[in-house]
Design a protein around this motif. Structure first.
Motif: not given
Length: 411
Positions: A225-228, A242-248
């Motif tokens: 989840x991110x914004x530009x 702007x990365x708010x979450x990154x999971x894998x």
């Protein structure tokens, strides 16, 4: 007039929350955020201090289940919404709330209390130790390349609706919880926190976006989840992601998601906050200096029921050590404890009259509990004392974890 400390009633919530906002600068939160936290507030675990009809102190707790070393997920109180009115400083308001709160947590059978601190120095005197740190990065993507693992090109990425992808993203998150200490197993309602996106909080950035990573069978195996935030210089675009979450769930999906955010058009920077301090991104990047990593404290840990807490986690090596623990605020934890961890995984923590081998306070145990802070480093700072030669090395090795603890979101 004597101050009145009491459990919060439903019709008092707005006044109570207004006091919390005032203590944190007086800027009103967005209606969306305020409504979410109203729905998450556990009234029976929330305290208000009242001077007549005026609320002058607030404190609450969320009923969490927190991952600890060994893949166990244990009950923990997530201490939150703590404030004291500026007119009532130095009158014992905070101490009285901490006293009642820890007594209630113990009576409720939770062995741990955790919090994030606006001012870390405040909570050390109540026995909280910094148990997890967070990493922030600000990456110049014109000068940093990613070296991705085999299989990255086979990962399918697609932009997804925030609401429609929510259940898939939560399944990814839930699968990761046991593998990394410090992660809360999210109760119903908490999944909404990651979707908060008030326009007032964007500072010129886009609405929140979501990209999901899919495996060969179409199953979602990661998400970001991110914004530009568009920006321009005389020479051209200078946008930021702007990365708010990154999971894998596996390395290829993880790398594919980072490669995606690195390559978004018209952007030359990627910013992310609150990442684990051992984030694999640091090893994918061609130039770690250009990642500009910065660390800060994240999760503060307090052992409320010491033997239950120490018995709930596993240890990285067999251990038999006698701890002399100081705990002035929760004296039921004070004294000597023999902690044993067998090669078969069995753990026991019992009172003993045997000679102490390590001397420390409950604050140091809180710091070391999740495995990210070593007892050796605390001893080097003079906060752990070795009384039997070799005891420090044995205990430090046993307490240390394989991965850094991580709090993925605030509360």
């Amino acid at each position: 007039m004597a101050l009145d400390t009491r459990v919060l009633q439903g019709d008092e919530w707005d006044v109570w929350y207004d006091q919390l906002e005032l203590a944190f600068g007086g800027v009103p939160e967005s209606p969306e955020e305020r409504q979410l936290y109203r729905s998450l507030t556990e009234l029976e675990r929330s305290l208000g201090v009242w001077d007549g009809e005026t609320c002058v102190g607030t404190a609450g707790a969320f009923s969490f289940r927190l991952s600890v070393p060994g893949a166990a997920v244990v009950p923990a109180a997530g201490v939150t919404m703590v404030s004291v009115a500026p007119t009532h400083r130095r009158r014992g308001v905070l101490t009285s709330m901490m006293r009642r709160q820890l007594d209630d947590i113990r009576a409720g059978g939770e062995s741990l209390a955790v919090l994030t601190a606006s001012e870390p120095e405040i909570y050390g005197r109540f026995g909280y130790g910094t148990g997890a740190y967070a990493l922030s990065v600000d990456i110049d993507t014109t000068r940093v390349r990613l070296s991705v693992p085999p299989g990255t090109d086979e990962v399918r990425l697609r932009l997804a609706d925030l609401e429609k992808s929510l259940a898939d993203c939560e399944r990814v998150y839930a699968a990761l919880v046991p593998a990394r200490p410090g992660m809360p197993a999210r109760r119903p309602g908490w999944e909404r926190q990651g979707l908060l996106d008030p326009e007032s909080g964007r500072s010129g950035a886009s609405p929140l976006k979501c990209v999901v990573a899919e495996g060969p069978d179409g199953e979602v195996v990661g998400y970001a989840r991110y914004r530009v935030k568009p920006d321009w210089e005389r020479s051209g675009s200078d946008g930021k992601v702007q990365v708010s979450e990154l999971d894998a769930l596996h390395p290829a999906a993880y790398a594919a998601l980072w490669r995606y955010v690195f390559g978004i058009d018209l952007t030359w920077h990627v910013q992310a906050y609150g990442r684990p301090v051992d984030d694999p991104l640091l090893h994918l990047a061609s130039d770690v200096r250009r990642v500009r990593p910065r660390h800060r404290d994240a999760l503060h840990v307090r052992l409320v029921d010491l033997p239950a807490a120490l018995s709930a986690r596993s240890y990285g090596a067999p251990l038999d050590v006698v701890l002399e623990v100081e705990d002035a605020f929760c004296p039921w934890n004070a004294g000597r404890w023999r902690l044993t961890a067998g090669a078969d995984g069995a753990v026991r923590c019992e009172r003993t009259g045997d000679a102490a081998e390590l001397e420390l306070s409950v604050r140091e145990l809180g710091s070391a509990y999740l495995g990210g802070v070593t007892l050796t480093s605390l001893a080097t700072a003079g906060r752990v004392r070795e009384l039997r030669p070799g005891a420090l090395r044995e205990a430090s090795r046993a307490f240390a974890g394989d991965v850094a603890p991580w709090l993925p979101h605030g509360f």
